[in-house]
Scaffold this active site. Sequence first.
Site, PDB file in Angstrom:
ATOM      1  N   ALA A  11     -58.257 -76.173 -69.863  1.00 26.53           N
ATOM      2  CA  ALA A  11     -59.221 -75.221 -70.425  1.00 26.53           C
ATOM      3  C   ALA A  11     -60.309 -76.077 -71.087  1.00 26.53           C
ATOM      4  O   ALA A  11     -60.242 -77.312 -71.016  1.00 26.53           O
ATOM      5  CB  ALA A  11     -58.527 -74.302 -71.415  1.00 26.53           C
ATOM      6  N   ARG A  33     -52.004 -75.644 -64.907  1.00 22.64           N
ATOM      7  CA  ARG A  33     -51.037 -74.679 -64.379  1.00 22.64           C
ATOM      8  C   ARG A  33     -51.568 -74.055 -63.084  1.00 22.64           C
ATOM      9  O   ARG A  33     -50.854 -73.947 -62.101  1.00 22.64           O
ATOM     10  CB  ARG A  33     -50.796 -73.602 -65.438  1.00 22.64           C
ATOM     11  CG  ARG A  33     -49.594 -72.727 -65.240  1.00 22.64           C
ATOM     12  CD  ARG A  33     -49.226 -72.057 -66.560  1.00 22.64           C
ATOM     13  NE  ARG A  33     -50.436 -71.662 -67.289  1.00 22.64           N
ATOM     14  CZ  ARG A  33     -50.902 -70.419 -67.351  1.00 22.64           C
ATOM     15  NH1 ARG A  33     -50.285 -69.448 -66.745  1.00 22.64           N
ATOM     16  NH2 ARG A  33     -51.998 -70.137 -68.034  1.00 22.64           N
ATOM     17  N   SER A  34     -52.826 -73.685 -63.080  1.00 23.70           N
ATOM     18  CA  SER A  34     -53.419 -73.167 -61.837  1.00 23.70           C
ATOM     19  C   SER A  34     -54.341 -74.240 -61.258  1.00 23.70           C
ATOM     20  O   SER A  34     -55.044 -74.929 -62.004  1.00 23.70           O
ATOM     21  CB  SER A  34     -54.203 -71.891 -62.111  1.00 23.70           C
ATOM     22  OG  SER A  34     -55.308 -72.203 -62.932  1.00 23.70           O
ATOM     23  N   LYS A  75     -52.374 -74.018 -75.283  1.00 16.12           N
ATOM     24  CA  LYS A  75     -52.322 -73.159 -76.461  1.00 16.12           C
ATOM     25  C   LYS A  75     -51.086 -73.507 -77.302  1.00 16.12           C
ATOM     26  O   LYS A  75     -49.999 -73.720 -76.742  1.00 16.12           O
ATOM     27  CB  LYS A  75     -52.220 -71.708 -75.975  1.00 16.12           C
ATOM     28  CG  LYS A  75     -52.848 -70.701 -76.873  1.00 16.12           C
ATOM     29  CD  LYS A  75     -52.952 -69.392 -76.089  1.00 16.12           C
ATOM     30  CE  LYS A  75     -53.397 -68.255 -76.890  1.00 16.12           C
ATOM     31  NZ  LYS A  75     -53.056 -67.737 -78.004  1.00 16.12           N
ATOM     32  N   ASN A 102     -53.562 -77.476 -81.563  1.00 21.14           N
ATOM     33  CA  ASN A 102     -53.386 -77.163 -82.988  1.00 21.14           C
ATOM     34  C   ASN A 102     -51.970 -76.667 -83.242  1.00 21.14           C
ATOM     35  O   ASN A 102     -51.759 -75.519 -83.633  1.00 21.14           O
ATOM     36  CB  ASN A 102     -54.377 -76.077 -83.413  1.00 21.14           C
ATOM     37  CG  ASN A 102     -55.694 -76.664 -83.889  1.00 21.14           C
ATOM     38  OD1 ASN A 102     -55.739 -77.783 -84.406  1.00 21.14           O
ATOM     39  ND2 ASN A 102     -56.769 -75.907 -83.728  1.00 21.14           N
ATOM     40  N   SER A 128     -60.210 -82.696 -83.776  1.00 21.34           N
ATOM     41  CA  SER A 128     -61.206 -81.756 -84.286  1.00 21.34           C
ATOM     42  C   SER A 128     -62.588 -82.066 -83.751  1.00 21.34           C
ATOM     43  O   SER A 128     -62.924 -83.218 -83.498  1.00 21.34           O
ATOM     44  CB  SER A 128     -61.250 -81.787 -85.811  1.00 21.34           C
ATOM     45  OG  SER A 128     -62.251 -80.893 -86.266  1.00 21.34           O
ATOM     46  N   LYS A 182     -54.191 -82.172 -89.682  1.00 21.75           N
ATOM     47  CA  LYS A 182     -55.142 -81.324 -88.958  1.00 21.75           C
ATOM     48  C   LYS A 182     -55.106 -79.896 -89.500  1.00 21.75           C
ATOM     49  O   LYS A 182     -56.138 -79.228 -89.644  1.00 21.75           O
ATOM     50  CB  LYS A 182     -54.847 -81.329 -87.452  1.00 21.75           C
ATOM     51  CG  LYS A 182     -55.748 -80.386 -86.631  1.00 21.75           C
ATOM     52  CD  LYS A 182     -57.200 -80.787 -86.711  1.00 21.75           C
ATOM     53  CE  LYS A 182     -58.258 -79.936 -86.085  1.00 21.75           C
ATOM     54  NZ  LYS A 182     -58.098 -78.689 -85.504  1.00 21.75           N
ATOM     55  N   HIS A 185     -56.955 -79.885 -92.668  1.00 16.15           N
ATOM     56  CA  HIS A 185     -58.372 -79.976 -92.285  1.00 16.15           C
ATOM     57  C   HIS A 185     -58.909 -78.573 -91.978  1.00 16.15           C
ATOM     58  O   HIS A 185     -59.964 -78.169 -92.452  1.00 16.15           O
ATOM     59  CB  HIS A 185     -58.521 -80.888 -91.061  1.00 16.15           C
ATOM     60  CG  HIS A 185     -59.843 -80.750 -90.350  1.00 16.15           C
ATOM     61  ND1 HIS A 185     -60.132 -79.678 -89.525  1.00 16.15           N
ATOM     62  CD2 HIS A 185     -60.952 -81.526 -90.351  1.00 16.15           C
ATOM     63  CE1 HIS A 185     -61.365 -79.799 -89.054  1.00 16.15           C
ATOM     64  NE2 HIS A 185     -61.888 -80.917 -89.534  1.00 16.15           N
ATOM     65  N   GLU A 189     -61.616 -76.256 -93.771  1.00 15.13           N
ATOM     66  CA  GLU A 189     -62.697 -75.651 -92.956  1.00 15.13           C
ATOM     67  C   GLU A 189     -62.857 -74.161 -93.317  1.00 15.13           C
ATOM     68  O   GLU A 189     -63.974 -73.670 -93.480  1.00 15.13           O
ATOM     69  CB  GLU A 189     -62.319 -75.836 -91.483  1.00 15.13           C
ATOM     70  CG  GLU A 189     -63.200 -75.168 -90.453  1.00 15.13           C
ATOM     71  CD  GLU A 189     -62.607 -75.344 -89.033  1.00 15.13           C
ATOM     72  OE1 GLU A 189     -62.351 -76.487 -88.619  1.00 15.13           O
ATOM     73  OE2 GLU A 189     -62.393 -74.326 -88.342  1.00 15.13           O
ATOM     74  N   TYR A 190     -61.742 -73.463 -93.470  1.00 13.15           N
ATOM     75  CA  TYR A 190     -61.785 -72.049 -93.869  1.00 13.15           C
ATOM     76  C   TYR A 190     -62.459 -71.920 -95.235  1.00 13.15           C
ATOM     77  O   TYR A 190     -63.290 -71.046 -95.454  1.00 13.15           O
ATOM     78  CB  TYR A 190     -60.374 -71.477 -93.991  1.00 13.15           C
ATOM     79  CG  TYR A 190     -59.726 -70.940 -92.731  1.00 13.15           C
ATOM     80  CD1 TYR A 190     -59.626 -71.702 -91.581  1.00 13.15           C
ATOM     81  CD2 TYR A 190     -59.178 -69.662 -92.711  1.00 13.15           C
ATOM     82  CE1 TYR A 190     -58.993 -71.209 -90.454  1.00 13.15           C
ATOM     83  CE2 TYR A 190     -58.545 -69.158 -91.585  1.00 13.15           C
ATOM     84  CZ  TYR A 190     -58.452 -69.938 -90.461  1.00 13.15           C
ATOM     85  OH  TYR A 190     -57.824 -69.440 -89.350  1.00 13.15           O
ATOM     86  N   ARG A 288     -60.821 -63.299 -95.116  1.00 12.00           N
ATOM     87  CA  ARG A 288     -60.894 -62.972 -93.680  1.00 12.00           C
ATOM     88  C   ARG A 288     -60.011 -61.775 -93.380  1.00 12.00           C
ATOM     89  O   ARG A 288     -60.387 -60.877 -92.615  1.00 12.00           O
ATOM     90  CB  ARG A 288     -60.429 -64.167 -92.832  1.00 12.00           C
ATOM     91  CG  ARG A 288     -61.445 -65.276 -92.737  1.00 12.00           C
ATOM     92  CD  ARG A 288     -61.111 -66.177 -91.543  1.00 12.00           C
ATOM     93  NE  ARG A 288     -61.809 -67.444 -91.616  1.00 12.00           N
ATOM     94  CZ  ARG A 288     -61.797 -68.348 -90.644  1.00 12.00           C
ATOM     95  NH1 ARG A 288     -61.116 -68.131 -89.530  1.00 12.00           N
ATOM     96  NH2 ARG A 288     -62.447 -69.486 -90.778  1.00 12.00           N
TER      97      ARG A 288
HETATM   98  C1  6PG Z   1     -61.660 -78.017 -85.077  1.00  6.95           C
HETATM   99  C2  6PG Z   1     -61.502 -76.544 -85.305  1.00  6.95           C
HETATM  100  C3  6PG Z   1     -60.722 -75.935 -84.189  1.00  6.95           C
HETATM  101  C4  6PG Z   1     -60.858 -74.447 -84.109  1.00  6.95           C
HETATM  102  C5  6PG Z   1     -60.212 -73.721 -85.237  1.00  6.95           C
HETATM  103  C6  6PG Z   1     -60.765 -72.339 -85.427  1.00  6.95           C
HETATM  104  O1  6PG Z   1     -61.229 -78.739 -85.954  1.00  6.95           O
HETATM  105  O2  6PG Z   1     -62.223 -78.398 -84.070  1.00  6.95           O
HETATM  106  O3  6PG Z   1     -60.818 -76.346 -86.495  1.00  6.95           O
HETATM  107  O4  6PG Z   1     -59.419 -76.381 -84.314  1.00  6.95           O
HETATM  108  O5  6PG Z   1     -62.183 -74.099 -83.988  1.00  6.95           O
HETATM  109  O6  6PG Z   1     -58.853 -73.661 -84.954  1.00  6.95           O
HETATM  110  O7  6PG Z   1     -59.856 -71.670 -86.186  1.00  6.95           O
HETATM  111  P1  6PG Z   1     -59.845 -70.138 -86.410  1.00  6.95           P
HETATM  112  O8  6PG Z   1     -59.978 -69.471 -85.071  1.00  6.95           O
HETATM  113  O9  6PG Z   1     -58.535 -69.891 -87.046  1.00  6.95           O
HETATM  114  O10 6PG Z   1     -61.013 -69.849 -87.287  1.00  6.95           O
END
Ligand code: 6PG
Length: 484
Positions: A11, A33-34, A75, A102, A128, A182, A185, A189-190, A288
Amino acid sequence: QKAQIGVTGLATMGRNLARNIARHGYVTAVHNRSDAKTKALVEEFGHEGTFVPGYTSQEFVDSLESPRTIIVMVKAGPATDAVIEELAPLLSEGDIVVDAGNAHFADTRRREAALRERGVHFAGVGVSGGEEGALLGPSIMPGGSEHAYAKLGPIFADIAVSVDGTPCSTHVGPDGAGHFVKMVHNGIEYADMQLIAEAYDLLRHGLGRTPKQLAEVFTSWNEGDLESFLIEITARVLDKDDPTQEGTPLVDVILDEAEQKGTGRWTVQTALDLGTPVSGIAEAVFARALSGHAEQRKAAQGVLPGPAAGAEGTGGFVAEADAEAFVDDVRAALYASKVVAYAQGFDMIRAGSTEYGWGVDPGAMATIWRGGCIIRAKFLDRIKDAYANQPDLPSLLLDPYFADAVAKGQEAWRRVVTHSVQAGIPAPGFSSALAYYDALRRDRSSAALIQGLRDLFGAHTYKRTDRAGDFHVDWSGDGTESQG
Ligand code: 6PG
């Protein structure tokens, strides 16, 4: 020709990572897979390097030189287990399997232990930087054994972005350490995004600035202490018109319900277990969640009263004459709150490292987050310096540089939180960061009363400030104190 490294899961992220690796001269086996994705990759990007397509797992595994290095980019969750289960019987002792998704660090620990039994090295690696980072140079947080890292380190150093000549990749620690870091991290980010959103909200609805005007504000902020990828792209999003309706800001037609894939939630869940207060991240996750409760929000609209009319809106609670000063206050509040969020995140990294015996070096994490990743920011250089100056720093807030920066901004921070409360514009990130700061700096906390209450209703005992031991008052009897 045998491939030096393989990528399965093509992907966007996997495809871009495979291209990045091949562009650096590695003969790269690719599998999905495909078949369609594998074919498309080779057709479209085959000229960028040497790709060896594998259309079955067996073909893929056989195309790799021994000992094999395989990057799994699927995933997180059951899909990762499925791929590992399929590959495991085809692997040999000494092979290395990398999970670059992740994954939850607990899953990584479980998978690492299971594959170790078979003599296969499993490395959970945080990557990331999104799609673009994967292709042009991400920040990489590799976990796993020293042995695996000896092989992976040079490859990651090649494909990661570099800042000041230092690659944004370093060995984080064994088993789940890379995915743990990670995860934190992403939690940061959130928090970072929540704080930016609050700053936007206050300036938009408290001051009545337009998105276009705010794009300029964020662009100017990006030239100072706040310089970072997220501030930069905030300006881009705010500047953007709805592609289907010229003159309408895109931000006004985007549904205001934030989604989440889980890493922020995991950070908070894990922090609860570790007993590390990451209130900034928790506020961001909950904000959120609340945004997504559309029905509940709708039911409350127009029913629950806000502050008196006129308090909110253009010039409503900040006089135009004070507008510039308010913009600057919000900038200071954003910076101070951001320092708190990072301080909490780094505390959590240290707590996780202690709990699992990983030996993570926080300064090294700040170093590899300076480029490539979503939270890349100028001030990570300062965090790196802070840990270099004092490796056992009790809190980032106590580093002289950050202590001074927050001290300078704290009056502005208090004004902004006061304004947000008066205007009825929620700023949970700003206010909770300020509460954390105040709780941290006070000489006595209100927990003394909590301890007293616990002793009264449950004989849970308390400690004293003046004597060692556990004490209990005979609350229902003669009121005397006994020592347990
Ligand atoms: C990164 C991002 C990446 C992804 C997040 C988004 O470091 O490149 O963090 O891992 O964009 O997982 O997370 P949410 O969909 O939970 O906002």
